[in-house]
Scaffold this motif. Structure first.
Motif, PDB file in Angstrom:
ATOM      1  N   LEU A   1      53.813  11.568 -30.705  1.00  0.00           N
ATOM      2  CA  LEU A   1      53.950  12.978 -30.070  1.00  0.00           C
ATOM      3  C   LEU A   1      55.557  12.140 -29.334  1.00  0.00           C
ATOM      4  N   ALA A   2      55.987  11.197 -29.697  1.00  0.00           N
ATOM      5  CA  ALA A   2      57.454  10.134 -29.192  1.00  0.00           C
ATOM      6  C   ALA A   2      58.190  10.475 -30.280  1.00  0.00           C
ATOM      7  N   ASP A   3      57.781  10.689 -31.001  1.00  0.00           N
ATOM      8  CA  ASP A   3      58.581  10.649 -32.523  1.00  0.00           C
ATOM      9  C   ASP A   3      58.565  11.647 -33.470  1.00  0.00           C
ATOM     10  N   HIS A   4      57.687  12.395 -33.477  1.00  0.00           N
ATOM     11  CA  HIS A   4      57.476  14.061 -33.744  1.00  0.00           C
ATOM     12  C   HIS A   4      58.809  14.424 -33.588  1.00  0.00           C
ATOM     13  N   PRO A   5      58.863  15.242 -34.974  1.00  0.00           N
ATOM     14  CA  PRO A   5      59.664  16.141 -35.013  1.00  0.00           C
ATOM     15  C   PRO A   5      60.189  17.646 -35.202  1.00  0.00           C
ATOM     16  N   LEU A   6      60.652  17.437 -34.004  1.00  0.00           N
ATOM     17  CA  LEU A   6      60.666  19.277 -33.401  1.00  0.00           C
ATOM     18  C   LEU A   6      60.692  20.278 -34.315  1.00  0.00           C
TER      19      LEU A   6
ATOM     20  N   LEU B   1      37.807  35.031 -40.117  1.00  0.00           N
ATOM     21  CA  LEU B   1      37.159  32.977 -40.513  1.00  0.00           C
ATOM     22  C   LEU B   1      38.775  32.357 -40.041  1.00  0.00           C
ATOM     23  N   ASN B   2      39.249  31.599 -39.151  1.00  0.00           N
ATOM     24  CA  ASN B   2      39.709  30.889 -39.384  1.00  0.00           C
ATOM     25  C   ASN B   2      39.444  29.353 -38.693  1.00  0.00           C
ATOM     26  N   ILE B   3      39.758  28.846 -39.665  1.00  0.00           N
ATOM     27  CA  ILE B   3      39.875  27.143 -39.904  1.00  0.00           C
ATOM     28  C   ILE B   3      40.480  26.083 -38.701  1.00  0.00           C
ATOM     29  N   SER B   4      39.388  25.852 -38.333  1.00  0.00           N
ATOM     30  CA  SER B   4      40.379  24.791 -36.732  1.00  0.00           C
ATOM     31  C   SER B   4      39.862  23.338 -37.164  1.00  0.00           C
ATOM     32  N   SER B   5      39.685  23.005 -36.603  1.00  0.00           N
ATOM     33  CA  SER B   5      40.226  21.177 -36.240  1.00  0.00           C
ATOM     34  C   SER B   5      38.964  20.873 -35.117  1.00  0.00           C
ATOM     35  N   ASP B   6      38.226  19.408 -34.973  1.00  0.00           N
ATOM     36  CA  ASP B   6      37.896  18.854 -33.543  1.00  0.00           C
ATOM     37  C   ASP B   6      39.740  18.058 -33.554  1.00  0.00           C
ATOM     38  N   ALA B   7      40.601  18.265 -33.386  1.00  0.00           N
ATOM     39  CA  ALA B   7      42.126  17.767 -33.525  1.00  0.00           C
ATOM     40  C   ALA B   7      42.119  18.547 -32.399  1.00  0.00           C
ATOM     41  N   ALA B   8      41.881  19.968 -32.442  1.00  0.00           N
ATOM     42  CA  ALA B   8      42.358  20.855 -30.749  1.00  0.00           C
ATOM     43  C   ALA B   8      41.268  20.642 -29.847  1.00  0.00           C
ATOM     44  N   VAL B   9      40.485  20.074 -29.646  1.00  0.00           N
ATOM     45  CA  VAL B   9      39.611  19.460 -28.458  1.00  0.00           C
ATOM     46  C   VAL B   9      39.738  18.497 -28.425  1.00  0.00           C
ATOM     47  N   GLU B  10      40.233  17.445 -28.885  1.00  0.00           N
ATOM     48  CA  GLU B  10      39.608  16.190 -29.115  1.00  0.00           C
ATOM     49  C   GLU B  10      41.244  14.972 -28.927  1.00  0.00           C
ATOM     50  N   ALA B  11      41.465  14.465 -28.263  1.00  0.00           N
ATOM     51  CA  ALA B  11      43.084  13.582 -28.389  1.00  0.00           C
ATOM     52  C   ALA B  11      43.091  12.649 -28.820  1.00  0.00           C
TER      53      ALA B  11
ATOM     54  N   PRO C   1      45.509  10.021 -31.303  1.00  0.00           N
ATOM     55  CA  PRO C   1      46.326   9.349 -31.244  1.00  0.00           C
ATOM     56  C   PRO C   1      47.546   9.448 -33.033  1.00  0.00           C
ATOM     57  N   THR C   2      48.000  10.326 -32.599  1.00  0.00           N
ATOM     58  CA  THR C   2      49.322  10.721 -34.117  1.00  0.00           C
ATOM     59  C   THR C   2      48.745  12.287 -34.215  1.00  0.00           C
ATOM     60  N   TRP C   3      48.136  12.822 -33.657  1.00  0.00           N
ATOM     61  CA  TRP C   3      47.397  14.557 -34.042  1.00  0.00           C
ATOM     62  C   TRP C   3      47.600  15.726 -33.213  1.00  0.00           C
ATOM     63  N   GLY C   4      48.377  14.280 -32.279  1.00  0.00           N
ATOM     64  CA  GLY C   4      48.654  15.994 -31.233  1.00  0.00           C
ATOM     65  C   GLY C   4      50.031  16.939 -31.279  1.00  0.00           C
ATOM     66  N   GLY C   5      50.794  17.093 -32.686  1.00  0.00           N
ATOM     67  CA  GLY C   5      51.078  18.308 -33.295  1.00  0.00           C
ATOM     68  C   GLY C   5      50.471  18.935 -33.980  1.00  0.00           C
ATOM     69  N   TYR C   6      49.864  18.404 -34.586  1.00  0.00           N
ATOM     70  CA  TYR C   6      48.739  19.681 -35.664  1.00  0.00           C
ATOM     71  C   TYR C   6      48.024  19.914 -34.490  1.00  0.00           C
ATOM     72  N   GLY C   7      47.112  19.179 -33.771  1.00  0.00           N
ATOM     73  CA  GLY C   7      46.130  19.547 -32.895  1.00  0.00           C
ATOM     74  C   GLY C   7      46.200  20.050 -31.692  1.00  0.00           C
ATOM     75  N   ALA C   8      47.567  20.255 -31.757  1.00  0.00           N
ATOM     76  CA  ALA C   8      48.528  21.649 -30.233  1.00  0.00           C
ATOM     77  C   ALA C   8      48.423  23.112 -31.240  1.00  0.00           C
TER      78      ALA C   8
ATOM     79  N   VAL D   1      47.158  10.916 -42.872  1.00  0.00           N
ATOM     80  CA  VAL D   1      46.724   9.369 -42.535  1.00  0.00           C
ATOM     81  C   VAL D   1      46.722   8.799 -44.362  1.00  0.00           C
ATOM     82  N   PRO D   2      47.669   8.138 -45.403  1.00  0.00           N
ATOM     83  CA  PRO D   2      48.163   7.743 -46.159  1.00  0.00           C
ATOM     84  C   PRO D   2      47.101   6.295 -46.282  1.00  0.00           C
ATOM     85  N   ASP D   3      47.673   5.814 -45.528  1.00  0.00           N
ATOM     86  CA  ASP D   3      46.348   4.242 -45.517  1.00  0.00           C
ATOM     87  C   ASP D   3      45.102   4.625 -45.456  1.00  0.00           C
TER      88      ASP D   3
END
Length: 296
Positions: free
Chosen positions: A104-109, A193-203, A205-212, A250-252
């Motif tokens: 999040l510290a580096d996430h482009p707004l 039917l809205n496709i969500s993600s476990d990133a919506a409910v779990e913290a 790292p690096t998934w903060g923008g998408y998860g929000a 996560v390309p790597d």
């Protein structure tokens, strides 16, 4: 024949779900940003529809475009209307906000704004555009012809989902618990039917923008379900999948062990076949051999 709009249908989960519905005789309106892959998918869907065995071959309308564009959303709904109406709206198109994902510290707004636009604003825009058709849907009568007894899977399948609908039942905020004055679940019209993600409910790292963005979609879905008891509104965490979206995030990471999107489709179809109550579901639990469904 029932009609569905599926966004992001040129590949991944959207394409797999579209193929399954075409095979059941559904007419489809599908979209994606890239015209070439979308037309390739449309040819596959038309072939699947030819073998549906439900009378006339399924019709497939492919409209390339960006769901963030209001004109494109209007065109999708207009195409569904020309096919006879709308019974199912699948908001599957998604955006990460940063590729690869970053802290999040580096996430482009600007990237976060784009993720919110595609994952939250566009689905609501499509719902607003499609709501009149969805409310007029004779979904259960039309779908019963293809699916048999749609209520059965969720009424006597041991899932515990046959109680009255509570708009706050999936929140962990005790302040809201039990405060719903919603009428009992009806769901006589169409479904969303809205496709969500476990990133919506779990913290993660690096998934903060998408998860929000996905968390906002979850809340938006819950409120929509409370406001529109005549519709079924499902927001589903499909779980880990081997998709281009994950590869870009996560390309790597070695995703070879992750399941293909097609493995999630039976769980999504179970929502349809069971006329499931509005709520948040996880595909992994719906697909479990025990028949248990996780709603949270």
């Amino acid at each position: 024949m029932p009609v569905a709009i599926i966004t992001g249908a040129s590949k991944g989960l959207g394409r797999a779900l579209a193929a399954a519905l075409a095979g059941r005789g559904w007419d489809l309106v599908v979209d994606a940003r890239s015209a070439g892959p979308l037309e390739e998918a449309a040819r596959e869907l038309r072939a699947a529809g030819q073998g549906a065995g439900c009378g006339a071959a399924a019709r497939v309308v492919a409209l390339p475009g960006d769901v963030a564009d209001a004109g494109h959303r209007a065109a999708l709904v207009a195409a569904a209307g020309e096919l006879g109406g709308l019974d199912l709206l699948v908001n599957n198109a998604s955006a990460l906000g940063a590729e690869p994902l970053v802290r999040l510290a580096d996430h482009p707004l600007d990237g976060l704004r784009a993720a919110l636009e595609v994952n939250v604003v566009a689905p609501l825009g499509l719902v607003q555009e499609a709501l009149p058709l969805l409310l007029m849907s004779s979904y259960l009568p039309s779908y019963e012809e293809f699916a048999g007894h749609p209520e059965r899977a969720f009424r006597d399948g041991g899932d515990g989902n046959d109680e009255a609908y509570d708009s706050h039942r999936y929140t962990e905020n005790d302040r809201n618990a039990g405060s719903s004055d919603s009428s009992p679940y009806i769901g006589t019209g169409g479904a969303i039917l809205n496709i969500s993600s476990d990133a919506a409910v779990e913290a993660y790292p690096t998934w903060g923008g998408y998860g929000a963005a996905k968390a906002a979609l979850d809340q938006q879905s819950a409120v929509l379900a409370a406001e529109e008891p005549g519709l079924r509104v499902w927001w589903v965490d499909p779980g880990d999948m081997r998709t281009d979206l994950y590869a870009a995030a996560v390309p790597d990471d070695d995703a070879s062990g992750r399941p293909l999107p097609g493995t999630v489709v039976p769980a999504l179809l179970r929502l349809l076949d069971g006329a499931a109550p509005s709520g948040r579901y996880t595909a992994a639990s719906m697909a479990a051999a025990t028949g248990e469904v996780s709603v949270r």
